[in-house]
Design an enzyme around this catalytic site. Structure first.
Site, PDB file in Angstrom:
ATOM      1  N   HIS A  18       0.841  -1.204   0.000  1.00 31.40           N
ATOM      2  CA  HIS A  18       0.000   0.000   0.000  1.00 31.40           C
ATOM      3  C   HIS A  18       0.872   1.248   0.000  1.00 31.40           C
ATOM      4  CE1 HIS A  18       0.672   0.666   4.298  1.00 31.40           C
ATOM      5  NE2 HIS A  18       0.424  -0.622   4.483  1.00 31.40           N
ATOM      6  N   HIS A  21       3.970   1.700   2.196  1.00 29.45           N
ATOM      7  CA  HIS A  21       5.189   1.025   1.752  1.00 29.45           C
ATOM      8  C   HIS A  21       5.883   1.848   0.663  1.00 29.45           C
ATOM      9  CE1 HIS A  21       2.879  -2.769   3.057  1.00 29.45           C
ATOM     10  NE2 HIS A  21       3.720  -2.437   4.014  1.00 29.45           N
ATOM     11  N   CYS A 126       0.150 -10.375  20.093  1.00 33.69           N
ATOM     12  CA  CYS A 126      -0.588  -9.857  18.933  1.00 33.69           C
ATOM     13  C   CYS A 126       0.096 -10.431  17.709  1.00 33.69           C
ATOM     14  CB  CYS A 126      -0.584  -8.328  18.872  1.00 33.69           C
ATOM     15  SG  CYS A 126      -1.227  -7.742  17.281  1.00 33.69           S
ATOM     16  N   CYS A 129       1.263  -7.788  14.980  1.00 31.11           N
ATOM     17  CA  CYS A 129       2.560  -7.126  15.230  1.00 31.11           C
ATOM     18  C   CYS A 129       3.665  -8.149  15.413  1.00 31.11           C
ATOM     19  CB  CYS A 129       2.626  -6.316  16.507  1.00 31.11           C
ATOM     20  SG  CYS A 129       1.349  -5.211  16.909  1.00 31.11           S
ATOM     21  N   CYS A 143      -4.582  -4.651  21.375  1.00 28.60           N
ATOM     22  CA  CYS A 143      -3.307  -4.197  20.823  1.00 28.60           C
ATOM     23  C   CYS A 143      -3.414  -2.710  20.476  1.00 28.60           C
ATOM     24  CB  CYS A 143      -2.974  -5.010  19.570  1.00 28.60           C
ATOM     25  SG  CYS A 143      -1.688  -4.229  18.577  1.00 28.60           S
ATOM     26  N   HIS A 146      -3.223  -2.435  16.497  1.00 29.54           N
ATOM     27  CA  HIS A 146      -4.171  -3.101  15.604  1.00 29.54           C
ATOM     28  C   HIS A 146      -5.602  -3.128  16.132  1.00 29.54           C
ATOM     29  CE1 HIS A 146      -0.301  -4.623  14.088  1.00 29.54           C
ATOM     30  NE2 HIS A 146      -0.899  -4.489  12.944  1.00 29.54           N
ATOM     31  N   LYS A 294      -4.281   5.956  10.598  1.00 28.47           N
ATOM     32  CA  LYS A 294      -3.132   5.346   9.930  1.00 28.47           C
ATOM     33  C   LYS A 294      -3.659   4.331   8.919  1.00 28.47           C
ATOM     34  CE  LYS A 294       0.246   1.888  10.820  1.00 28.47           C
ATOM     35  NZ  LYS A 294       0.530   0.794  11.693  1.00 28.47           N
ATOM     36  N   LYS A 297      -2.988  -2.496   6.451  1.00 28.22           N
ATOM     37  CA  LYS A 297      -3.677  -3.619   5.842  1.00 28.22           C
ATOM     38  C   LYS A 297      -4.737  -4.154   6.791  1.00 28.22           C
ATOM     39  CE  LYS A 297       0.499  -4.946   5.077  1.00 28.22           C
ATOM     40  NZ  LYS A 297       1.768  -5.502   4.640  1.00 28.22           N
TER      41      LYS A 297
HETATM   42  O1  ME8 Z   1       6.632  -3.854  10.023  1.00 28.03           O
HETATM   43  N1  ME8 Z   1       2.457   5.647   6.645  1.00 28.03           N
HETATM   44  O2  ME8 Z   1       6.417  -4.584   7.848  1.00 28.03           O
HETATM   45  P1  ME8 Z   1       5.159  -3.734   7.343  1.00 28.03           P
HETATM   46  C1  ME8 Z   1       3.775   5.651   6.452  1.00 28.03           C
HETATM   47  N2  ME8 Z   1       8.054  -6.538   8.308  1.00 28.03           N
HETATM   48  N3  ME8 Z   1       4.513   4.540   6.381  1.00 28.03           N
HETATM   49  C2  ME8 Z   1       3.891   3.367   6.491  1.00 28.03           C
HETATM   50  C3  ME8 Z   1       2.503   3.280   6.692  1.00 28.03           C
HETATM   51  C4  ME8 Z   1       1.769   4.495   6.758  1.00 28.03           C
HETATM   52  N4  ME8 Z   1       0.468   4.545   6.895  1.00 28.03           N
HETATM   53  N5  ME8 Z   1       2.176   1.978   6.763  1.00 28.03           N
HETATM   54  C5  ME8 Z   1       3.320   1.269   6.597  1.00 28.03           C
HETATM   55  C6  ME8 Z   1       6.950  -4.579   9.110  1.00 28.03           C
HETATM   56  N6  ME8 Z   1       4.357   2.106   6.442  1.00 28.03           N
HETATM   57  C7  ME8 Z   1       8.106  -5.521   9.277  1.00 28.03           C
HETATM   58  C8  ME8 Z   1       9.395  -4.725   9.178  1.00 28.03           C
HETATM   59  S1  ME8 Z   1      12.061  -4.504   9.167  1.00 28.03           S
HETATM   60  C9  ME8 Z   1      13.344  -5.404   9.724  1.00 28.03           C
HETATM   61  C10 ME8 Z   1      10.650  -5.522   9.376  1.00 28.03           C
HETATM   62  C11 ME8 Z   1       5.751   1.717   6.213  1.00 28.03           C
HETATM   63  O3  ME8 Z   1       4.778  -4.303   6.022  1.00 28.03           O
HETATM   64  C12 ME8 Z   1       6.653   2.200   7.335  1.00 28.03           C
HETATM   65  O4  ME8 Z   1       7.979   2.238   6.868  1.00 28.03           O
HETATM   66  O5  ME8 Z   1       4.124  -3.654   8.394  1.00 28.03           O
HETATM   67  C13 ME8 Z   1       6.490   1.109   8.355  1.00 28.03           C
HETATM   68  O6  ME8 Z   1       7.513   1.133   9.340  1.00 28.03           O
HETATM   69  C14 ME8 Z   1       6.539  -0.104   7.467  1.00 28.03           C
HETATM   70  O7  ME8 Z   1       5.844   0.303   6.266  1.00 28.03           O
HETATM   71  C15 ME8 Z   1       5.901  -1.337   8.074  1.00 28.03           C
HETATM   72  O8  ME8 Z   1       5.783  -2.305   7.069  1.00 28.03           O
END
Ligand code: ME8
Length: 505
Positions: A18, A21, A126, A129, A143, A146, A294, A297
């Site tokens: 999304h 990312h 959770c 997370c 949580c 979430h 925020k 997904k």
């Molecule tokens: O946490 N606004 O993956 P994830 C801005 N796999 N940035 C956002 C966002 C939003 N609304 N939503 C997501 C994970 N992000 C783990 C990470 S790293 C070793 C493991 C971005 O798919 C932001 O960078 O949930 C956030 O920290 C990340 O996506 C979380 O991605």
């Protein structure tokens, strides 16, 4: 040569990518491109976090094996990276066999050293997370991130002696006050450590979808340990050369605040335990919000980045994300906001300025960029020098919005210059020739410099601007050392074209 190693989080593949990312990936790309323009040796890493509960559950729901599911989902994440024009040097998947082996040898080393031990444990978990929550950290028993009720999990797990590193972490924080930026996040992370660290579980006994613990194949490595290690393991196999000595420690790990704790506490402790240097900085940006919440997904309030880019273009999307929301803070994005900024700033202030400049050079100089003539060079030279300092300082501090603001101020100065000097009036009298040439040169030169500075934000459109102005647009031409007043090539031929940013109606 200076090196610059920058990473994004590796994204979960339980669902399609999304805008959040896309946001972090573009931010990292802007910095990677900027550091390449500075002539540095850059390594930019992104990828996918493919093990753990959410991916396993998503696969089950779709009637697929976890492997089939992640192999399919990763394509969407690769597509996103290429769609946003990310210049990542490697794309890591935590299911890469080289990564899995490197994770196993990393934790084996910690186990041998006595930093890992077995313990029975029960806690509230959770699974979105992938983290245990002490009851006091829940909001109404749910949580905080979430809004779901965590499950009570009881199992025998391997634990990492995080508590052993509490003092070393505090000492490190005290010696590196810019380890976590912005400073509010530094304080948050430091006070979390100060409150006391418990040892953390680093394995799961009930989950199958993960990297087996090398000395106990019944358990898999906790997905966060598996994931954090990507920043190191990728360097070992991204190229035939082991890149670790060249690029580690990372200059910046970028992320949003949701995963601060893992990166600011567990990651440095794991690195300390195994004798690696710590990354120079973590930069924690805010959340992009739609309608005040925020996007995520789990909440289902996501906006499809592919749709937005197909409709409005990649560069406009990249620009909007960092222009609209101050990088580091939360901010609301919307289609309405996008369209109004697009029309006012991209179509009118920038696109139109390029069209007018090209049209005036065509009309008054037969399409040939004139000599500087008699103009306002010393004023512009000083303005550009200041702009170079301000924009460079902003990016050195990861102020992606601040940098854009100072460039845009200059775009507006150029627009005002057109209005104030009215080349169409000067052109009425041949006696004003050198003055007219001066103004047109200043517009071409000002826009050339804007294009260089805006290049990390809008890589395609800025190359097109340079091409239209008859200016060099190869890698060497894009070097930031060329963002100095007076380097535009007189005598080159401008090229007219369709509007760079067609107005949205
Ligand atoms: O946490 N606004 O993956 P994830 C801005 N796999 N940035 C956002 C966002 C939003 N609304 N939503 C997501 C994970 N992000 C783990 C990470 S790293 C070793 C493991 C971005 O798919 C932001 O960078 O949930 C956030 O920290 C990340 O996506 C979380 O991605």
């Amino acid at each position: 040569m200076n090196t610059f190693y920058i990473t994004t989080p590796i994204y979960y593949v339980n669902d399609v990518p999304h805008i959040g990312h896309a946001y972090t990936t573009i931010a990292a790309d802007i910095l990677a491109r900027h550091h390449r323009q500075l002539g540095e040796d850059v390594f930019f890493l992104t990828g996918t976090d493919e093990h753990g509960n959410p991916a396993a559950r998503a696969a089950q729901k779709r009637g697929l094996t976890p492997s089939e599911h992640v192999d399919e989902m990763v394509l969407k994440f690769r597509e996103l990276a290429s769609k946003v024009n990310a210049t990542n040097d490697f794309f890591i998947r935590t299911t890469d066999p080289e990564h899995c082996e490197a994770v196993q040898s990393f934790i084996q080393q910690l186990y041998d050293k006595g930093d890992i031990y077995l313990k029975s444990y029960s806690g509230l978990y959770c699974s979105s997370c992938e983290t245990f929550y002490p009851e006091k950290d829940l909001l109404d028993g749910k949580c905080p991130d979430h809004g779901t009720v965590p499950e009570l999990i009881e199992e025998e797990n391997y634990f990492f002696r995080l508590s052993r590193y509490q003092q070393a972490l505090l000492d490190f924080y005290d010696g590196h006050p810019d380890f976590v930026k912005p400073s509010t996040r530094f304080n948050e992370a430091r006070s979390f450590i100060e409150r006391g660290l418990d040892d953390v579980s680093i394995s799961r006994a009930t989950l199958k979808w993960g990297i087996p613990i090398p000395w106990d194949q019944k358990q898999v490595v906790y997905v966060w340990v598996d994931a954090l290690l990507n920043y190191i393991t990728a360097l070992k196999y991204a190229s035939p050369e082991n890149l670790l000595p060249r690029y580690w420690p990372a200059n910046y790990h970028l992320m949003a605040k949701d995963i601060l704790k893992f990166h600011a506490v567990i990651w440095p402790a794991l690195l300390m335990a195994s004798g690696y240097e710590l990354p120079h900085h973590l930069f924690i940006h805010g959340y992009l919000l739609m309608g005040g919440q925020k996007m995520s997904k789990t909440r289902g309030n996501v906006l499809d980045p592919f749709e937005v880019m197909d409709k409005y273009g990649v560069d406009a999307f990249r620009f909007y994300c960092f222009r609209e929301v101050t990088f580091g803070q939360d901010g609301v994005i919307s289609m309405e906001g996008f369209e109004s900024r697009y029309n006012a700033e991209l179509a009118n202030e920038l696109g139109n300025l390029v069209s007018r400049t090209v049209a005036m050079v065509s009309k008054y100089c037969d399409g040939v960029v004139p000599e500087p003539g008699e103009g306002d060079s010393s004023r512009f030279s000083a303005l550009v020098q200041r702009l170079g300092i301000d924009s460079g300082a902003a990016l050195a501090n990861v102020e992606l919005t601040g940098c854009l603001e100072s460039i845009w101020h200059f775009v507006r100065t150029l627009n005002k210059h057109v209005e104030d000097s009215a080349p169409w009036n000067l052109a009425k009298d041949e006696a004003n020739r050198t003055q007219l040439d001066g103004v047109l040169y200043e517009l071409v030169e000002g826009l050339r410099i804007c294009a260089l500075l805006l290049h990390p934000y809008m890589p395609e459109k800025t190359v097109e601007i340079l091409r239209r102005l008859g200016q060099g647009h190869g890698t060497d031409d894009l070097a930031l050392e060329n963002a100095e007043w007076g380097r535009a090539r007189p005598g080159s031929i401008v090229v007219a074209g369709e509007p760079l940013f067609p107005k949205l109606v």
